[in-house]
Design a protein around this motif. Structure first.
Motif, PDB file in Angstrom:
ATOM      1  N   VAL A   1      -8.231 -39.108  17.476  1.00 51.98           N
ATOM      2  CA  VAL A   1      -8.373 -39.004  18.932  1.00 51.98           C
ATOM      3  C   VAL A   1      -8.566 -37.561  19.390  1.00 51.98           C
ATOM      4  CG1 VAL A   1      -7.116 -39.277  21.110  1.00 51.98           C
ATOM      5  CG2 VAL A   1      -7.151 -41.142  19.439  1.00 51.98           C
ATOM      6  N   THR A   2      -7.852 -36.637  18.764  1.00 49.84           N
ATOM      7  CA  THR A   2      -7.935 -35.237  19.208  1.00 49.84           C
ATOM      8  C   THR A   2      -9.067 -34.494  18.500  1.00 49.84           C
ATOM      9  OG1 THR A   2      -6.216 -34.655  17.599  1.00 49.84           O
ATOM     10  CG2 THR A   2      -5.515 -35.131  19.856  1.00 49.84           C
ATOM     11  N   ALA A   3      -8.894 -34.232  17.214  1.00 51.41           N
ATOM     12  CA  ALA A   3      -9.922 -33.497  16.467  1.00 51.41           C
ATOM     13  C   ALA A   3     -11.228 -34.281  16.368  1.00 51.41           C
ATOM     14  CB  ALA A   3      -9.405 -33.155  15.071  1.00 51.41           C
ATOM     15  N   GLY A   4     -11.118 -35.609  16.267  1.00 52.08           N
ATOM     16  CA  GLY A   4     -12.316 -36.439  16.160  1.00 52.08           C
ATOM     17  C   GLY A   4     -12.929 -36.808  17.491  1.00 52.08           C
ATOM     18  N   GLN A   5     -12.226 -36.497  18.576  1.00 55.14           N
ATOM     19  CA  GLN A   5     -12.711 -36.740  19.940  1.00 55.14           C
ATOM     20  C   GLN A   5     -13.123 -38.192  20.180  1.00 55.14           C
ATOM     21  OE1 GLN A   5     -15.782 -33.757  20.520  1.00 55.14           O
ATOM     22  NE2 GLN A   5     -14.267 -32.220  21.112  1.00 55.14           N
ATOM     23  N   ALA A   6     -12.370 -39.122  19.583  1.00 53.92           N
ATOM     24  CA  ALA A   6     -12.590 -40.548  19.843  1.00 53.92           C
ATOM     25  C   ALA A   6     -11.500 -41.011  20.795  1.00 53.92           C
ATOM     26  CB  ALA A   6     -12.547 -41.349  18.541  1.00 53.92           C
ATOM     27  N   ASN A   7     -11.740 -40.880  22.086  1.00 52.99           N
ATOM     28  CA  ASN A   7     -10.725 -41.279  23.054  1.00 52.99           C
ATOM     29  C   ASN A   7     -11.372 -41.852  24.306  1.00 52.99           C
ATOM     30  OD1 ASN A   7     -11.008 -38.935  25.113  1.00 52.99           O
ATOM     31  ND2 ASN A   7     -10.787 -37.902  23.137  1.00 52.99           N
ATOM     32  N   ILE A   8     -10.597 -42.623  25.031  1.00 50.32           N
ATOM     33  CA  ILE A   8     -11.058 -43.264  26.259  1.00 50.32           C
ATOM     34  C   ILE A   8     -10.576 -42.470  27.459  1.00 50.32           C
ATOM     35  CG2 ILE A   8     -10.949 -45.340  27.685  1.00 50.32           C
ATOM     36  CD1 ILE A   8     -12.537 -45.782  25.222  1.00 50.32           C
ATOM     37  N   ALA A   9     -11.510 -41.936  28.226  1.00 55.09           N
ATOM     38  CA  ALA A   9     -11.156 -41.189  29.437  1.00 55.09           C
ATOM     39  C   ALA A   9     -11.413 -42.008  30.694  1.00 55.09           C
ATOM     40  CB  ALA A   9     -11.953 -39.888  29.507  1.00 55.09           C
ATOM     41  N   ASN A  10     -12.286 -42.997  30.597  1.00 53.74           N
ATOM     42  CA  ASN A  10     -12.681 -43.788  31.759  1.00 53.74           C
ATOM     43  C   ASN A  10     -12.730 -45.259  31.378  1.00 53.74           C
ATOM     44  OD1 ASN A  10     -13.812 -44.840  34.088  1.00 53.74           O
ATOM     45  ND2 ASN A  10     -15.840 -43.943  33.749  1.00 53.74           N
ATOM     46  N   LEU A  11     -11.919 -46.084  32.049  1.00 49.90           N
ATOM     47  CA  LEU A  11     -11.881 -47.523  31.758  1.00 49.90           C
ATOM     48  C   LEU A  11     -12.919 -48.304  32.544  1.00 49.90           C
ATOM     49  CD1 LEU A  11      -8.018 -48.123  31.585  1.00 49.90           C
ATOM     50  CD2 LEU A  11      -9.643 -47.920  29.688  1.00 49.90           C
ATOM     51  N   GLY A  12     -13.730 -47.608  33.338  1.00 49.87           N
ATOM     52  CA  GLY A  12     -14.768 -48.290  34.105  1.00 49.87           C
ATOM     53  C   GLY A  12     -14.213 -48.909  35.389  1.00 49.87           C
ATOM     54  N   ASP A  13     -15.074 -49.619  36.081  1.00 51.37           N
ATOM     55  CA  ASP A  13     -14.693 -50.234  37.363  1.00 51.37           C
ATOM     56  C   ASP A  13     -14.043 -51.595  37.119  1.00 51.37           C
ATOM     57  OD1 ASP A  13     -14.417 -50.748  40.041  1.00 51.37           O
ATOM     58  OD2 ASP A  13     -16.516 -51.329  40.352  1.00 51.37           O
ATOM     59  N   MET A  14     -12.876 -51.574  36.484  1.00 49.85           N
ATOM     60  CA  MET A  14     -12.233 -52.812  36.046  1.00 49.85           C
ATOM     61  C   MET A  14     -11.738 -53.672  37.203  1.00 49.85           C
ATOM     62  SD  MET A  14     -10.046 -51.499  32.739  1.00 49.85           S
ATOM     63  CE  MET A  14      -9.636 -53.177  32.257  1.00 49.85           C
ATOM     64  N   PHE A  15     -11.342 -53.049  38.296  1.00 49.99           N
ATOM     65  CA  PHE A  15     -10.726 -53.799  39.391  1.00 49.99           C
ATOM     66  C   PHE A  15     -11.528 -53.742  40.684  1.00 49.99           C
ATOM     67  CE2 PHE A  15      -7.353 -52.275  36.526  1.00 49.99           C
ATOM     68  CZ  PHE A  15      -6.856 -53.504  36.104  1.00 49.99           C
ATOM     69  N   GLY A  16     -12.752 -53.269  40.610  1.00 49.97           N
ATOM     70  CA  GLY A  16     -13.611 -53.230  41.786  1.00 49.97           C
ATOM     71  C   GLY A  16     -13.264 -52.142  42.770  1.00 49.97           C
ATOM     72  N   LEU A  17     -12.494 -51.142  42.322  1.00 48.38           N
ATOM     73  CA  LEU A  17     -12.074 -50.054  43.204  1.00 48.38           C
ATOM     74  C   LEU A  17     -12.682 -48.721  42.789  1.00 48.38           C
ATOM     75  CD1 LEU A  17      -8.284 -51.019  43.408  1.00 48.38           C
ATOM     76  CD2 LEU A  17     -10.080 -51.562  45.068  1.00 48.38           C
ATOM     77  N   GLY A  18     -13.674 -48.767  41.931  1.00 45.54           N
ATOM     78  CA  GLY A  18     -14.264 -47.553  41.396  1.00 45.54           C
ATOM     79  C   GLY A  18     -13.783 -47.301  39.982  1.00 45.54           C
ATOM     80  N   ASP A  19     -14.409 -46.358  39.315  1.00 42.26           N
ATOM     81  CA  ASP A  19     -14.051 -46.053  37.933  1.00 42.26           C
ATOM     82  C   ASP A  19     -12.590 -45.628  37.819  1.00 42.26           C
ATOM     83  OD1 ASP A  19     -16.572 -46.665  37.184  1.00 42.26           O
ATOM     84  OD2 ASP A  19     -17.181 -44.623  36.655  1.00 42.26           O
TER      85      ASP A  19
ATOM     86  N   PRO B   1      -2.719 -39.880  25.047  1.00 39.11           N
ATOM     87  CA  PRO B   1      -1.672 -40.816  24.603  1.00 39.11           C
ATOM     88  C   PRO B   1      -2.113 -42.274  24.661  1.00 39.11           C
ATOM     89  CG  PRO B   1      -1.091 -39.792  26.711  1.00 39.11           C
ATOM     90  CD  PRO B   1      -2.250 -39.040  26.165  1.00 39.11           C
ATOM     91  N   PHE B   2      -2.898 -42.635  25.688  1.00 39.12           N
ATOM     92  CA  PHE B   2      -3.401 -44.012  25.784  1.00 39.12           C
ATOM     93  C   PHE B   2      -4.256 -44.347  24.571  1.00 39.12           C
ATOM     94  CE2 PHE B   2      -6.846 -46.933  26.828  1.00 39.12           C
ATOM     95  CZ  PHE B   2      -6.169 -48.008  27.384  1.00 39.12           C
ATOM     96  N   SER B   3      -5.136 -43.449  24.191  1.00 41.52           N
ATOM     97  CA  SER B   3      -6.050 -43.702  23.074  1.00 41.52           C
ATOM     98  C   SER B   3      -5.302 -43.767  21.744  1.00 41.52           C
ATOM     99  CB  SER B   3      -7.125 -42.613  23.025  1.00 41.52           C
ATOM    100  OG  SER B   3      -7.880 -42.594  24.216  1.00 41.52           O
ATOM    101  N   VAL B   4      -4.297 -42.896  21.568  1.00 39.76           N
ATOM    102  CA  VAL B   4      -3.514 -42.916  20.330  1.00 39.76           C
ATOM    103  C   VAL B   4      -2.760 -44.239  20.203  1.00 39.76           C
ATOM    104  CG1 VAL B   4      -1.520 -41.889  19.147  1.00 39.76           C
ATOM    105  CG2 VAL B   4      -3.280 -40.420  20.145  1.00 39.76           C
ATOM    106  N   ILE B   5      -2.090 -44.647  21.279  1.00 39.51           N
ATOM    107  CA  ILE B   5      -1.327 -45.901  21.248  1.00 39.51           C
ATOM    108  C   ILE B   5      -2.262 -47.088  21.038  1.00 39.51           C
ATOM    109  CG2 ILE B   5       0.095 -47.456  22.632  1.00 39.51           C
ATOM    110  CD1 ILE B   5       1.306 -44.933  23.940  1.00 39.51           C
ATOM    111  N   ALA B   6      -3.414 -47.078  21.709  1.00 45.68           N
ATOM    112  CA  ALA B   6      -4.378 -48.175  21.549  1.00 45.68           C
ATOM    113  C   ALA B   6      -4.853 -48.258  20.110  1.00 45.68           C
ATOM    114  CB  ALA B   6      -5.563 -47.967  22.497  1.00 45.68           C
ATOM    115  N   ALA B   7      -5.109 -47.101  19.489  1.00 42.74           N
ATOM    116  CA  ALA B   7      -5.573 -47.095  18.100  1.00 42.74           C
ATOM    117  C   ALA B   7      -4.509 -47.654  17.158  1.00 42.74           C
ATOM    118  CB  ALA B   7      -5.960 -45.676  17.679  1.00 42.74           C
TER     119      ALA B   7
END
Length: 283
Positions: A40-58, A67-73
């Protein structure tokens, strides 16, 4: 891909030692976090934007992205590992997920992922030829083990996060959730049930989604095929739904309803037995 190779190598070695010598759970868990942090850090594989999941914008994660990306992985690594309960199942789930990721990259015109995804699918296809039970093969000749299933989980996490958060965005995050729906929901359902029963969420038992098929008398080969077809259909809902224009908030709402329904059914295994028996019981 260099840092992914380092992280995957670490997980592969830990898994191989576990297959041979039974590594303590806390050591495996620690090494999974180390590999995920590297990726996630050195490899830069992380999620910064979950998209417009709830219709309120990105939905931007900001400081929580790492931390979200590490836990998800780590959760995905374990989710795929926990699906390794029937011949051909975890490998098949990985093949189906990679297939939908490949389709997404081609539909989005982001061809940089096509070759590595295709190579991974070819490797899994060769493995599954000897691992899945078929009318021509009654027993598996090779097994994926923890070394294989843990590394496969890390691989799916890598591709999913890189493709969902790439500057060219090859796939929407909600589509990733649908592609990986079965292992994610099975893990959440089992964790919720065990905690409710006053047990550790990682306690082993025989109430995973695939176990229910065996418990009501469906043979291993047929159970694996049914589950893989279900995984294929769920991935099609996410990827195909976006392709035909289904709004992201609608796909999010449907996914949440499905997750809560799965958790409800998982709380009492007999509920799942009845549902599976009604639609896929022994013929």
């Amino acid at each position: 891909f260099d840092m992914f190779a380092v992280a995957a190598g670490l997980i592969l070695i830990v898994g191989a030692f576990d297959d041979r010598f039974m590594v303590a759970a806390r050591v495996k868990f620690l090494m999974q976090f180390v590999a995920a942090i590297l990726m996630v850090t050195a490899g830069q594989a992380n999620i910064a934007n979950l998209g417009d999941m709830f219709g309120l914008g990105d939905l931007w994660l900001g400081w929580a992205s790492i931390p979200f990306s590490v836990i998800a992985a780590v959760l995905l690594i374990n989710a795929v590992n926990l699906m390794d309960g029937l011949d051909g199942l975890s490998g098949g789930i990985g093949f189906v997920a990679l297939f939908w990721l490949l389709v997404s990259s081609l539909l989005a015109g982001v061809g940089v992922y096509a070759l590595p995804l295709g190579i991974m699918m070819a490797c899994l296809a060769g493995f599954l030829f000897y691992n899945m039970r078929t009318p021509w093969r009654k027993k598996a000749a090779v097994f994926i083990g923890d070394a294989g299933s843990l590394t496969l989980g890390l691989t799916l996490a890598w591709f999913s996060m890189k493709m969902a958060d790439d500057s060219g965005q090859a796939i929407e995050p909600i589509a990733v959730a649908w592609v990986l729906a079965l292992p994610i929901m099975d893990t959440c359902g089992q964790f919720a049930r065990r905690v409710r029963e006053g047990r550790h969420p990682f306690d082993a038992d025989h109430h995973h989604f695939h176990h229910h098929f065996i418990n009501i008398g469906i043979d291993t080969g047929r159970a694996t095929l049914i589950i893989l077809l279900l995984a294929l259909a769920l991935g099609g809902v996410g990827v195909g739904g976006l392709y035909i224009g289904v709004p992201v908030p609608v796909l999010t709402a449907l996914w949440i309803v499905m997750l809560l329904s799965h958790i409800y059914l998982s709380m009492k295994p007999e509920r799942m037995h009845r549902l599976i028996g009604r639609f896929a019981g022994p013929q």
